[in-house]
Design an enzyme around this catalytic site. Structure first.
Site, PDB file in Angstrom:
ATOM      1  CB  CYS A  13     -83.119  53.883 -32.998  1.00  0.00           C
ATOM      2  SG  CYS A  13     -84.800  54.241 -34.016  1.00  0.00           S
ATOM      3  CG  ASN A  53     -88.206  51.334 -37.237  1.00  0.00           C
ATOM      4  OD1 ASN A  53     -88.948  50.670 -37.851  1.00  0.00           O
ATOM      5  ND2 ASN A  53     -87.277  52.178 -37.871  1.00  0.00           N
ATOM      6  CB  CYS A  61     -86.690  59.592 -33.959  1.00  0.00           C
ATOM      7  SG  CYS A  61     -88.193  60.338 -33.058  1.00  0.00           S
ATOM      8  NE  ARG A  62     -82.331  57.412 -31.437  1.00  0.00           N
ATOM      9  CZ  ARG A  62     -82.108  56.804 -30.689  1.00  0.00           C
ATOM     10  NH1 ARG A  62     -80.766  57.193 -30.088  1.00  0.00           N
ATOM     11  NH2 ARG A  62     -83.031  56.091 -30.109  1.00  0.00           N
ATOM     12  CB  SER A  63     -83.400  53.336 -37.398  1.00  0.00           C
ATOM     13  OG  SER A  63     -84.618  53.282 -36.805  1.00  0.00           O
ATOM     14  CG  ASP A 111     -84.399  59.004 -28.191  1.00  0.00           C
ATOM     15  OD1 ASP A 111     -85.215  59.553 -29.007  1.00  0.00           O
ATOM     16  OD2 ASP A 111     -85.091  58.225 -27.551  1.00  0.00           O
TER      17      ASP A 111
HETATM   18  P1  4NP Z   1     -86.157  56.558 -32.007  1.00  0.00           P
HETATM   19  O1  4NP Z   1     -86.843  57.690 -30.947  1.00  0.00           O
HETATM   20  O2  4NP Z   1     -85.628  55.650 -31.223  1.00  0.00           O
HETATM   21  O3  4NP Z   1     -84.989  57.526 -32.444  1.00  0.00           O
HETATM   22  O4  4NP Z   1     -87.182  56.165 -33.025  1.00  0.00           O
HETATM   23  C1  4NP Z   1     -87.934  57.408 -29.919  1.00  0.00           C
HETATM   24  C2  4NP Z   1     -88.979  57.185 -30.414  1.00  0.00           C
HETATM   25  C3  4NP Z   1     -90.094  56.900 -29.476  1.00  0.00           C
HETATM   26  C4  4NP Z   1     -89.638  56.488 -28.058  1.00  0.00           C
HETATM   27  C5  4NP Z   1     -88.351  56.619 -27.696  1.00  0.00           C
HETATM   28  C6  4NP Z   1     -87.233  56.977 -28.645  1.00  0.00           C
HETATM   29  N1  4NP Z   1     -90.609  56.165 -27.283  1.00  0.00           N
HETATM   30  O5  4NP Z   1     -90.005  56.061 -25.929  1.00  0.00           O
HETATM   31  O6  4NP Z   1     -91.819  55.992 -27.509  1.00  0.00           O
END
Ligand code: 4NP
Length: 146
Positions: A7, A10, A12-14, A117
């Site tokens: 993702c 790294n 939240c989703r992955s 996200d």
């Molecule tokens: P992820 O979510 O891609 O599912 O881990 C996010 C976590 C942090 C950010 C964006 C998406 N960020 O912009 O910091």
């Protein structure tokens, strides 16, 4: 079979995808290696988002030992399958992928849907993301078990 879930952050989703795939593979007796990474560098070394940990723990996952890392060139050689959580992540992977790499790059969701996200959302957004993650993981495990 080595699988990398990807993702943006790294956190939240992955990490959820990594946990779900690992558990379902264990339950099915399927021998796969699973890891996760982010296309971005914002959260390198950090544990998963506390909201994601809470939602995952409510479904029996323990993702607390995971730490965020960024995708690196070697991943395209080390892993057989790179699974992107959304189309933006997949576009980034395609840009980063060396020409001679044999890894397959595709979206995680079997119908090609983006797993939204949840980072700027709240608990229900994490629950929805985990619903889609589990749906995707079940579909992949079923395909690989055939
Ligand atoms: P992820 O979510 O891609 O599912 O881990 C996010 C976590 C942090 C950010 C964006 C998406 N960020 O912009 O910091």
């Amino acid at each position: 079979m080595r699988i990398l879930c990807i993702c943006l952050g790294n956190i939240c989703r992955s990490p959820m995808a990594e946990g779900a795939l690992r558990r379902m593979a264990e339950q099915t007796g399927l021998a796969i290696e699973v890891d996760s990474a982010g296309t971005g560098a914002y959260h390198i070394g950090n544990p998963p988002d506390p909201r994601g940990l809470e939602v995952a723990a409510a479904r029996g996952y323990d993702n607390t030992t995971q730490r965020a890392r960024q995708v690196e060139t070697a991943d395209f050689q080390t892993f057989d399958l790179l699974l992107a959580m959304d189309a933006s992540n997949l576009a980034t992977l395609r840009r980063l992928c060396p020409q001679n790499a044999e890894a397959e790059l595709r979206l995680f969701h079997p119908d090609g849907l983006d797993i939204p996200d949840p980072y700027y959302g709240d608990i229900p957004d994490y629950e929805h993301a985990l619903d889609m993650v589990e749906e995707s993981a079940r579909a992949l495990i079923a395909t690989l078990s055939r």
